[in-house]
Design a protein around this motif. Structure first.
Motif, short mmCIF file in Angstrom:
data_model
loop_
_atom_site.label_atom_id
_atom_site.label_comp_id
_atom_site.label_asym_id
_atom_site.label_seq_id
_atom_site.Cartn_x
_atom_site.Cartn_y
_atom_site.Cartn_z
N GLU A 47 -4.81 -7.66 -6.53
CA GLU A 47 -5.32 -6.30 -6.39
C GLU A 47 -4.35 -5.31 -7.01
OE1 GLU A 47 -6.48 -3.22 -2.72
OE2 GLU A 47 -6.18 -5.36 -2.35
N PHE A 48 -4.89 -4.45 -7.87
CA PHE A 48 -4.09 -3.36 -8.44
C PHE A 48 -5.00 -2.17 -8.59
CE2 PHE A 48 -1.98 -0.76 -11.55
CZ PHE A 48 -0.63 -0.92 -11.25
N ASP A 49 -4.73 -1.12 -7.83
CA ASP A 49 -5.62 0.03 -7.79
C ASP A 49 -4.79 1.28 -7.55
OD1 ASP A 49 -8.21 1.33 -7.68
OD2 ASP A 49 -7.90 1.51 -5.52
N ARG A 84 0.85 -1.18 0.00
CA ARG A 84 0.00 0.00 0.00
C ARG A 84 0.89 1.24 0.00
NH1 ARG A 84 -5.17 -2.53 -0.33
NH2 ARG A 84 -5.67 -3.62 1.59
N LEU A 85 0.46 2.27 -0.70
CA LEU A 85 1.27 3.48 -0.83
C LEU A 85 0.39 4.71 -0.87
CD1 LEU A 85 4.34 4.08 -3.03
CD2 LEU A 85 2.33 5.49 -3.46
N LEU A 86 0.84 5.75 -0.18
CA LEU A 86 0.22 7.07 -0.28
C LEU A 86 1.33 8.06 -0.61
CD1 LEU A 86 -2.39 8.75 2.03
CD2 LEU A 86 -0.29 9.97 1.45
N ALA A 121 -2.30 3.89 -3.73
CA ALA A 121 -2.16 2.73 -4.61
C ALA A 121 -2.05 1.46 -3.79
CB ALA A 121 -0.93 2.88 -5.51
N SER A 122 -2.65 0.39 -4.33
CA SER A 122 -2.47 -0.97 -3.82
C SER A 122 -1.90 -1.80 -4.96
CB SER A 122 -3.80 -1.59 -3.38
OG SER A 122 -4.31 -0.96 -2.23
N VAL A 123 -0.82 -2.52 -4.69
CA VAL A 123 -0.18 -3.34 -5.71
C VAL A 123 0.00 -4.74 -5.14
CG1 VAL A 123 1.81 -3.62 -7.22
CG2 VAL A 123 1.03 -1.33 -6.62
N THR A 168 3.64 -3.30 -11.29
CA THR A 168 4.72 -2.42 -10.85
C THR A 168 4.21 -1.00 -10.71
OG1 THR A 168 5.42 -2.06 -13.15
CG2 THR A 168 6.56 -3.79 -11.90
N LEU A 169 4.87 -0.26 -9.83
CA LEU A 169 4.57 1.16 -9.64
C LEU A 169 5.84 1.86 -9.21
CD1 LEU A 169 1.52 2.84 -8.03
CD2 LEU A 169 3.77 3.33 -7.07
#
Length: 237
Positions: A217-219, A17-19, A211-213, A65-66
């Protein structure tokens, strides 16, 4: 200077998870999350710098990837005509292309996420080093990961760590913290929502992304602030 908070899971059943909060000159044109590079980076979406054509954040659903790029102080004595834009770095990372040991750009921190892992590559114009992030909640700004000498990290990282993301709207506890940080003046060293200038160039917080990677789940969602440098309750689309 931008800010990233990231949660790395203990096992492969949970996503990363990322903000991320982006700080930039509000007069520099940019475009919201979209597939802006179909010819050079098919399948990649991101936040585009409309002037230079690169990305601040880029993501690739198929590859899971992100990448997010944060500016870092450059220690080299290279002239402006000896460096290239940093905008291609996040795009290439999302597409699976390695950064290399000596990028021809100014300094940066590159956050790279896969379905279960995350790492940060720090480039200061002289040397490059990569840190694999262990499970847990981490924070990145313009210096090292979880750097206790960075005021916003020292002040807020413990609170983000106490608010582990979970549930469908997993980002809400983190956004609640970001909203509280906005009580600080925009030029306070501990501020996350920033409103300041460097050498006469304004650097204001412009938007937040979450983002969720993961394998299942990819959002990725973005929400611009109504007024640069001023917290706006985030309508994450």
């Amino acid at each position: 200077m931008c800010t990233v908070i990231i949660s790395v899971p203990d096992d492969s059943s949970s996503p990363v998870r990322l903000l991320a909060v982006r700080d930039e000159d509000p007069g520099r044109p940019w475009d919201r999350l979209g597939p802006w590079w179909p010819q050079t980076h098919p399948g990649v979406i991101g936040i585009r710098d409309a002037r230079a054509g690169g990305a601040w954040l880029a993501a690739n659903e198929q590859a899971r990837t992100l990448a997010v790029l944060l500016n870092r102080h450059d220690l080299s004595d290279r002239r402006d005509d000896e460096v290239t834009t940093r905008g291609a770095v996040a795009l290439d990372a999302a597409a699976g292309r390695a950064v290399g040991d000596s990028p021809q750009t100014r300094g940066f921190n590159l956050v790279e996420v896969t379905a279960h892992t995350a790492r940060v590559t720090a480039w200061d114009g002289l040397c490059s080093r990569t840190t694999e992030l262990p499970p847990g909640i981490h924070m990145v700004a313009h210096d090292d990961v979880d750097d206790p000498e960075t005021p916003r990290i020292a002040r807020w990282l413990p609170e983000f760590q106490d608010a582990a993301p979970a549930g469908a709207a997993w980002w809400k506890p983190w956004l609640d913290i970001v909203e509280r940080t906005a009580d600080l003046p925009g030029d306070d060293p501990a501020a996350i929502i920033r409103r300041q200038s460097f050498e006469g160039v304004p650097s204001y917080s412009l938007l937040v992304c979450v983002a969720s990677v993961g394998d299942a789940e990819f959002d990725v969602r973005d929400a611009p602030f109504t007024t640069p440098g001023t917290w706006t309750p985030a309508a994450l689309r």
